[in-house]
Motif scaffolding. Structure first.
Motif, PDB file in Angstrom:
ATOM      1  N   GLU A 169       0.839  -1.208   0.000  1.00 17.92           N
ATOM      2  CA  GLU A 169       0.000   0.000   0.000  1.00 17.92           C
ATOM      3  C   GLU A 169       0.870   1.252   0.000  1.00 17.92           C
ATOM      4  N   LYS A 170       1.911   1.225   0.827  1.00 17.92           N
ATOM      5  CA  LYS A 170       2.807   2.385   0.902  1.00 17.92           C
ATOM      6  C   LYS A 170       3.568   2.566  -0.413  1.00 17.92           C
ATOM      7  N   ALA A 171       4.041   1.458  -0.987  1.00 18.47           N
ATOM      8  CA  ALA A 171       4.775   1.540  -2.253  1.00 18.47           C
ATOM      9  C   ALA A 171       3.890   2.109  -3.359  1.00 18.47           C
ATOM     10  N   ARG A 172       2.650   1.661  -3.425  1.00 21.46           N
ATOM     11  CA  ARG A 172       1.745   2.139  -4.467  1.00 21.46           C
ATOM     12  C   ARG A 172       1.402   3.610  -4.275  1.00 21.46           C
ATOM     13  N   LYS A 173       1.246   4.046  -3.038  1.00 20.80           N
ATOM     14  CA  LYS A 173       0.985   5.464  -2.780  1.00 20.80           C
ATOM     15  C   LYS A 173       2.204   6.303  -3.166  1.00 20.80           C
ATOM     16  N   ASN A 174       3.390   5.807  -2.862  1.00 18.72           N
ATOM     17  CA  ASN A 174       4.601   6.528  -3.270  1.00 18.72           C
ATOM     18  C   ASN A 174       4.658   6.653  -4.791  1.00 18.72           C
ATOM     19  N   ASN A 175       4.319   5.568  -5.486  1.00 16.53           N
ATOM     20  CA  ASN A 175       4.375   5.593  -6.951  1.00 16.53           C
ATOM     21  C   ASN A 175       3.298   6.504  -7.538  1.00 16.53           C
ATOM     22  N   THR A 176       2.156   6.561  -6.889  1.00 13.83           N
ATOM     23  CA  THR A 176       1.102   7.473  -7.351  1.00 13.83           C
ATOM     24  C   THR A 176       1.590   8.908  -7.300  1.00 13.83           C
ATOM     25  N   LYS A 177       2.311   9.260  -6.236  1.00 15.61           N
ATOM     26  CA  LYS A 177       2.859  10.615  -6.115  1.00 15.61           C
ATOM     27  C   LYS A 177       3.902  10.896  -7.185  1.00 15.61           C
ATOM     28  N   LEU A 178       4.677   9.870  -7.557  1.00 24.01           N
ATOM     29  CA  LEU A 178       5.740  10.045  -8.542  1.00 24.01           C
ATOM     30  C   LEU A 178       5.210   9.964  -9.972  1.00 24.01           C
ATOM     31  N   GLY A 179       4.124   9.235 -10.168  1.00 21.53           N
ATOM     32  CA  GLY A 179       3.507   9.163 -11.482  1.00 21.53           C
ATOM     33  C   GLY A 179       4.245   8.320 -12.496  1.00 21.53           C
ATOM     34  N   TYR A 180       4.842   7.199 -12.056  1.00 23.08           N
ATOM     35  CA  TYR A 180       5.569   6.329 -12.982  1.00 23.08           C
ATOM     36  C   TYR A 180       4.638   5.232 -13.518  1.00 23.08           C
ATOM     37  N   PRO A 181       4.267   5.280 -14.786  1.00 20.54           N
ATOM     38  CA  PRO A 181       3.394   4.244 -15.332  1.00 20.54           C
ATOM     39  C   PRO A 181       4.106   2.911 -15.549  1.00 20.54           C
ATOM     40  N   ASN A 182       5.438   2.925 -15.541  1.00 26.54           N
ATOM     41  CA  ASN A 182       6.195   1.685 -15.796  1.00 26.54           C
ATOM     42  C   ASN A 182       6.784   1.086 -14.521  1.00 26.54           C
ATOM     43  N   VAL A 183       6.188   1.426 -13.379  1.00 28.34           N
ATOM     44  CA  VAL A 183       6.544   0.806 -12.098  1.00 28.34           C
ATOM     45  C   VAL A 183       5.277   0.196 -11.517  1.00 28.34           C
ATOM     46  N   GLU A 184       5.360  -1.076 -11.114  1.00 25.65           N
ATOM     47  CA  GLU A 184       4.201  -1.754 -10.546  1.00 25.65           C
ATOM     48  C   GLU A 184       4.611  -2.563  -9.322  1.00 25.65           C
ATOM     49  N   PHE A 185       3.651  -2.805  -8.450  1.00 25.83           N
ATOM     50  CA  PHE A 185       3.901  -3.554  -7.227  1.00 25.83           C
ATOM     51  C   PHE A 185       2.897  -4.695  -7.120  1.00 25.83           C
ATOM     52  N   ILE A 186       3.428  -5.923  -6.992  1.00 22.52           N
ATOM     53  CA  ILE A 186       2.627  -7.138  -7.030  1.00 22.52           C
ATOM     54  C   ILE A 186       2.757  -7.879  -5.700  1.00 22.52           C
ATOM     55  N   LYS A 187       1.641  -8.419  -5.220  1.00 21.32           N
ATOM     56  CA  LYS A 187       1.690  -9.248  -4.020  1.00 21.32           C
ATOM     57  C   LYS A 187       2.085 -10.670  -4.398  1.00 21.32           C
ATOM     58  N   GLY A 188       3.033 -11.240  -3.637  1.00 23.48           N
ATOM     59  CA  GLY A 188       3.429 -12.601  -3.920  1.00 23.48           C
ATOM     60  C   GLY A 188       4.523 -13.085  -3.001  1.00 23.48           C
ATOM     61  N   ASP A 189       4.777 -14.389  -3.051  1.00 28.88           N
ATOM     62  CA  ASP A 189       5.768 -15.062  -2.225  1.00 28.88           C
ATOM     63  C   ASP A 189       7.012 -15.324  -3.072  1.00 28.88           C
ATOM     64  N   ILE A 190       8.168 -14.952  -2.572  1.00 28.76           N
ATOM     65  CA  ILE A 190       9.421 -15.107  -3.318  1.00 28.76           C
ATOM     66  C   ILE A 190       9.723 -16.578  -3.612  1.00 28.76           C
ATOM     67  N   GLU A 191       9.232 -17.472  -2.781  1.00 26.93           N
ATOM     68  CA  GLU A 191       9.458 -18.900  -3.010  1.00 26.93           C
ATOM     69  C   GLU A 191       8.544 -19.481  -4.100  1.00 26.93           C
ATOM     70  N   ASP A 192       7.539 -18.731  -4.513  1.00 26.57           N
ATOM     71  CA  ASP A 192       6.591 -19.207  -5.527  1.00 26.57           C
ATOM     72  C   ASP A 192       6.013 -17.982  -6.229  1.00 26.57           C
ATOM     73  N   MET A 193       6.794 -17.368  -7.097  1.00 26.23           N
ATOM     74  CA  MET A 193       6.440 -16.065  -7.655  1.00 26.23           C
ATOM     75  C   MET A 193       5.396 -16.165  -8.771  1.00 26.23           C
ATOM     76  N   PRO A 194       4.487 -15.213  -8.822  1.00 30.04           N
ATOM     77  CA  PRO A 194       3.402 -15.230  -9.815  1.00 30.04           C
ATOM     78  C   PRO A 194       3.818 -14.631 -11.155  1.00 30.04           C
ATOM     79  N   PHE A 195       4.945 -15.081 -11.694  1.00 31.88           N
ATOM     80  CA  PHE A 195       5.452 -14.547 -12.950  1.00 31.88           C
ATOM     81  C   PHE A 195       5.756 -15.687 -13.920  1.00 31.88           C
ATOM     82  N   ASP A 196       5.759 -15.344 -15.201  1.00 32.19           N
ATOM     83  CA  ASP A 196       6.078 -16.325 -16.227  1.00 32.19           C
ATOM     84  C   ASP A 196       7.580 -16.629 -16.235  1.00 32.19           C
ATOM     85  N   ASP A 197       7.942 -17.735 -16.853  1.00 36.00           N
ATOM     86  CA  ASP A 197       9.354 -18.046 -17.073  1.00 36.00           C
ATOM     87  C   ASP A 197       9.978 -16.992 -17.992  1.00 36.00           C
TER      88      ASP A 197
END
Length: 269
Positions: free
Chosen positions: A116-144
């Motif tokens: 929540e804090k990261a997203r609010k910081n990014n909203t203030k900065l206005g970076y469309p190419n920065v995103e924050f995703i919820k997930g576990d480092i041991e099982d990441m929700p990303f493609d190979d």
């Protein structure tokens, strides 16, 4: 501590720190934070100074790092970067300054208050190419093969299964991609009592393993060109050492023959 219990403890503690940061912004006081007085996991600032680093955002820096991984990550314009355990977004915004408008930065964290804090910081900065995703480092929700570079700052030592974590890093990196992480490791043999005391002094050393084991895990995951860019002893007060360490061991600490160290290390897929 069981893996799930450790994850819960870390999530709760980092949630407290994020919420304390909100209270500070509102002018409220709280003992819970980087000064440490809120339970068994204490946090002390052991990282490097960010204030002169391009892209640095003070509101995103909660003093929880142990290095500057982006300094050695060889980030290039257009890269897609993943930051593990992104917290309030500090290293993501530094990475964004390096990859530019044509790059992309993704932060992953499992603590809702931090996201929540990261997203609010990014909203203030206005970076469309920065995103924050919820997930576990041991099982990441990303493609190979999704990212050019993976960075992390004082997070992997807190992950219960480091083999899984580095396997996931390898999986999500593109062929020829690389990681660069700052982390905490143990050198030499520390007594169980002393290890516990050190962890009480600086909670982010919890879960730190011997540097030789750390390097073995990386190499067993098939990473090549493994390089330690920086190694720095974490200072532990003599009163903490003297509680459980023998005089000979205290001298070894002072000579950096044994102790807790922050390292910044990279490897290539």
């Amino acid at each position: 501590m069981k893996a799930e219990d450790l994850k819960l403890a870390v999530k709760e503690k980092y949630g407290e720190i994020a919420n304390q940061s909100y209270q500070k912004e509102k002018g409220q006081s709280s003992c819970c934070g980087t000064s440490g007085c809120c339970g068994e996991l204490e946090f002390a600032m052991i990282g490097d100074e960010y204030k002169d680093v391009k892209g640095y955002q003070p509101d995103a820096d909660l003093g929880l790092g142990c290095g500057l991984p982006t300094q050695f990550a060889d980030l290039k314009v257009g890269d897609h970067v993943l930051d593990l355990g992104c917290g309030a977004g500090n290293d993501c915004f530094v990475a964004r300054a390096k990859v530019g408008d044509t790059g992309k930065v993704t932060g992953i964290d499992f603590t809702d208050a931090m996201l929540e804090k990261a997203r609010k910081n990014n909203t203030k900065l206005g970076y469309p190419n920065v995103e924050f995703i919820k997930g576990d480092i041991e099982d990441m929700p990303f493609d190979d093969n999704e990212f050019d570079v993976v960075v992390s700052n004082c997070v992997l030592n807190l992950v219960p299964d480091k083999k899984k974590a580095f396997s996931e890093i390898y999986r999500v990196l593109k062929p020829g991609g690389h990681f660069c992480v700052s982390d905490v490791v143990v050198q030499g043999t520390l007594s169980e009592a002393l290890q516990k005391d050190v962890e009480m002094y600086a909670g982010c050393v919890s879960g730190a393993i011997p540097i030789s084991d750390y390097l073995d895990i990386i190499k067993q995951r098939n990473f090549t060109n493994v390089e330690i860019h920086k190694k720095k002893a974490i200072t532990i007060p003599d009163e903490t050492l003297s509680a459980h360490a023998e005089p000979d061991d205290i001298e070894k600490f002072h000579r950096n023959e044994i102790g807790i160290f922050s390292i910044t290390i990279s490897g290539k897929k």
